[in-house]
Scaffold this motif. Structure first.
Motif, short mmCIF file in Angstrom:
data_model
loop_
_atom_site.label_atom_id
_atom_site.label_comp_id
_atom_site.label_asym_id
_atom_site.label_seq_id
_atom_site.Cartn_x
_atom_site.Cartn_y
_atom_site.Cartn_z
N SER A 142 -24.87 62.32 55.85
CA SER A 142 -26.10 61.97 55.15
C SER A 142 -26.81 63.15 54.48
N PHE A 143 -26.26 64.37 54.56
CA PHE A 143 -26.96 65.52 53.99
C PHE A 143 -25.99 66.49 53.33
N ARG A 144 -26.35 66.91 52.10
CA ARG A 144 -25.56 67.89 51.35
C ARG A 144 -26.51 68.90 50.72
N PHE A 145 -26.06 70.15 50.59
CA PHE A 145 -26.85 71.23 50.02
C PHE A 145 -26.11 71.80 48.81
N TYR A 146 -26.85 72.10 47.75
CA TYR A 146 -26.27 72.60 46.50
C TYR A 146 -27.06 73.82 46.02
N VAL A 147 -26.37 74.81 45.49
CA VAL A 147 -27.00 75.91 44.74
C VAL A 147 -26.14 76.16 43.52
N GLY A 148 -26.77 76.58 42.45
CA GLY A 148 -26.01 76.85 41.24
C GLY A 148 -26.78 77.69 40.25
N ILE A 149 -26.04 78.27 39.34
CA ILE A 149 -26.61 78.95 38.19
C ILE A 149 -26.15 78.15 36.99
N GLU A 150 -27.12 77.71 36.21
CA GLU A 150 -26.84 76.81 35.09
C GLU A 150 -27.54 77.36 33.85
N GLY A 151 -26.85 77.27 32.72
CA GLY A 151 -27.45 77.79 31.50
C GLY A 151 -27.11 76.96 30.29
#
Length: 152
Positions: A94-103
């Motif tokens: 039931s839980f997910r974590f995301y990080v990203g660099i987007e441009g």
């Protein structure tokens, strides 16, 4: 006040991930022109993107790289669209974590995202973006409801 951007996306798997290569996918994204008379919120003209990406799973999480070509209806032009390097880690059903660099061109942001699953095909996401470059928005909080359909 009012309705902001309304967008959708279709994804196609080109090839599945194997032990020696990542999964390749393509996607088509659209933003609906629902705010034709408002200049500060929403989108006044069609925005269309066609993208290509690669995704690879590891024991510590999943990495994705992707890039698009976009068409903007306001100036009727094609340009290099969004690009990103992303990391996602599922901690439970039931839980997910995301990080990203987007441009997109000279606007680059750092994004962190919490995703809470309602069921296997629907989730709520709460994210924050922080501008890295001077032309990016300094801070952009978002909340969204996502659902997807696939053949399983």
């Amino acid at each position: 006040s009012g309705l902001g951007d309304v967008e959708g996306q279709f994804r196609w798997r080109i090839s599945k991930e194997t032990a020696t290569r990542p999964e390749l996918f393509s996607y088509f994204e659209y933003v609906l022109p629902l705010q034709k008379n408002r200049k500060l919120i929403g989108t006044q003209n069609w925005e269309l993107s066609l993208g290509l990406g690669a995704i690879r799973g590891y024991h510590w999480g999943t990495m994705t790289v992707r890039a698009t070509v976009e068409y903007t209806g306001s100036d009727k032009s094609f340009d290099i669209g969004e690009y990103a390097i992303e990391y996602v880690r599922r901690f439970s059903e039931s839980f997910r974590f995301y990080v990203g660099i987007e441009g997109s061109q000279d606007e680059v942001v750092f994004i962190n995202d919490l995703q809470f699953f309602i069921n296997p095909r629907m989730f709520i996401r709460i994210n924050n973006s922080f501008g890295i470059t001077s032309k990016a928005i300094d801070y952009g909080p978002e909340i969204g409801f996502l659902m997807y359909f696939n053949k399983k």
